[in-house]
Design a protein around this motif. Structure first.
Motif, PDB file in Angstrom:
ATOM      1  N   SER A  41       0.818  -1.216   0.000  1.00  0.00           N
ATOM      2  CA  SER A  41       0.000   0.000   0.000  1.00  0.00           C
ATOM      3  C   SER A  41       0.850   1.264   0.000  1.00  0.00           C
ATOM      4  O   SER A  41       0.414   2.312  -0.496  1.00  0.00           O
ATOM      5  CB  SER A  41      -0.941  -0.002   1.211  1.00  0.00           C
ATOM      6  OG  SER A  41      -0.213   0.142   2.417  1.00  0.00           O
ATOM      7  N   GLN A  42       2.064   1.177   0.536  1.00  0.00           N
ATOM      8  CA  GLN A  42       2.934   2.343   0.561  1.00  0.00           C
ATOM      9  C   GLN A  42       3.451   2.711  -0.829  1.00  0.00           C
ATOM     10  O   GLN A  42       3.971   3.812  -1.038  1.00  0.00           O
ATOM     11  CB  GLN A  42       4.118   2.086   1.502  1.00  0.00           C
ATOM     12  CG  GLN A  42       3.711   1.854   2.943  1.00  0.00           C
ATOM     13  CD  GLN A  42       2.833   2.967   3.492  1.00  0.00           C
ATOM     14  OE1 GLN A  42       3.205   4.149   3.442  1.00  0.00           O
ATOM     15  NE2 GLN A  42       1.675   2.604   4.015  1.00  0.00           N
ATOM     16  N   ALA A  58      -0.819   9.192  -0.834  1.00  0.00           N
ATOM     17  CA  ALA A  58      -0.896  10.586  -0.395  1.00  0.00           C
ATOM     18  C   ALA A  58      -2.300  11.154  -0.549  1.00  0.00           C
ATOM     19  O   ALA A  58      -2.514  12.355  -0.337  1.00  0.00           O
ATOM     20  CB  ALA A  58       0.099  11.434  -1.175  1.00  0.00           C
ATOM     21  N   GLY A  59      -3.267  10.312  -0.881  1.00  0.00           N
ATOM     22  CA  GLY A  59      -4.639  10.788  -1.056  1.00  0.00           C
ATOM     23  C   GLY A  59      -4.920  11.147  -2.506  1.00  0.00           C
ATOM     24  O   GLY A  59      -4.030  11.119  -3.361  1.00  0.00           O
ATOM     25  N   LEU A  60      -6.174  11.478  -2.776  1.00  0.00           N
ATOM     26  CA  LEU A  60      -6.604  11.844  -4.115  1.00  0.00           C
ATOM     27  C   LEU A  60      -6.965  13.327  -4.172  1.00  0.00           C
ATOM     28  O   LEU A  60      -7.344  13.920  -3.169  1.00  0.00           O
ATOM     29  CB  LEU A  60      -7.831  11.026  -4.523  1.00  0.00           C
ATOM     30  CG  LEU A  60      -7.673   9.503  -4.557  1.00  0.00           C
ATOM     31  CD1 LEU A  60      -9.005   8.846  -4.898  1.00  0.00           C
ATOM     32  CD2 LEU A  60      -6.622   9.099  -5.573  1.00  0.00           C
TER      33      LEU A  60
END
Length: 229
Positions: free
Chosen positions: A210-211, A217-219
């Protein structure tokens, strides 16, 4: 949509790999290769995936979906009966969830269907533990939570487990009788211990992968808002 281009190909691939006695760690067909086992959606360790080894793939794929719609209704019925609803009311609740627009929609994102149907059973077990001071049901909630996670719909886990923690602090929102706060927190800790212990083999690779996601960092608002409705 997602069934055709994502869920079916990945399942066909890893099932064939396992039949050839190859552990499905890696998918070489996406670009230069992509982690498969660490990706939750293929549900390699999900118990109901065993159907693929005893039935033709198409039969197993469709039967898996049908079984989970039935389980959605059955688990909701049990939850409502556990909360002292009438038999008729529980039956209506079960049928309403089983045939809801939500479930009919998320079968397209198969991982969410396989996970979200366990939510009623999870709450039935967890409510029983903090209401009846039942240690075995706290452990059982960890096992059910594990099944939820292995189904691949991690969003369902976030929401269900977050709600469980909230109701551990404020059980009066849904329950009339419950044990003291220290005991409730202890049971939540037991649930977490069982859950993290059983899911570690899948959870740790997933967290590592997932990293590397572009969504770490989000959308942007525009991208997130595209699918908001």
């Amino acid at each position: 949509r997602d069934l055709l281009v994502f869920f079916i190909p990945l399942r066909q691939f890893w099932v064939e790999e396992v039949k050839d006695l190859v552990f499905p760690l890696w998918n070489p067909y996406y670009y230069n290769g992509h982690p498969l086992f660490a990706t939750l959606q293929p549900a390699v360790l999900y118990p109901f995936s065993i159907l693929y080894f005893f039935l033709p793939f198409n039969w197993a794929f469709n039967l898996n979906i049908e079984i989970h719609f039935i389980l959605a209704g059955w688990f909701t019925y049990l939850l409502m009966r556990g909360m002292k609803a009438s038999q008729a009311g529980s039956l209506i609740a079960g049928i309403s969830f089983m045939l809801s627009g939500y479930l009919l929609s998320v079968h397209n994102t198969l991982s969410m269907l396989l996970s979200v149907i366990w939510v009623p059973l999870f709450f039935l077990c967890y409510f029983s533990s903090i209401k009846n001071n039942n240690l075995s049901h706290a452990i059982l909630s960890g096992i059910v939570g594990t099944l939820m996670f292995l189904g691949g719909g991690v969003e369902a886990c976030y929401l269900a487990f977050g709600t469980a923690f909230l109701l551990t602090l404020f059980p009066e929102l849904v329950l009339n009788n419950f044990i003291k706060i220290r005991r409730r927190l202890a049971f939540f800790g037991i649930f977490c211990t069982v859950f993290f212990g059983l899911t570690a083999v899948q959870l740790i690779p997933f967290l590592e992968l997932s990293q590397l996601s572009i969504r770490t960092a989000g959308l942007s608002y525009g991208e997130a808002g595209t699918w908001s409705l």
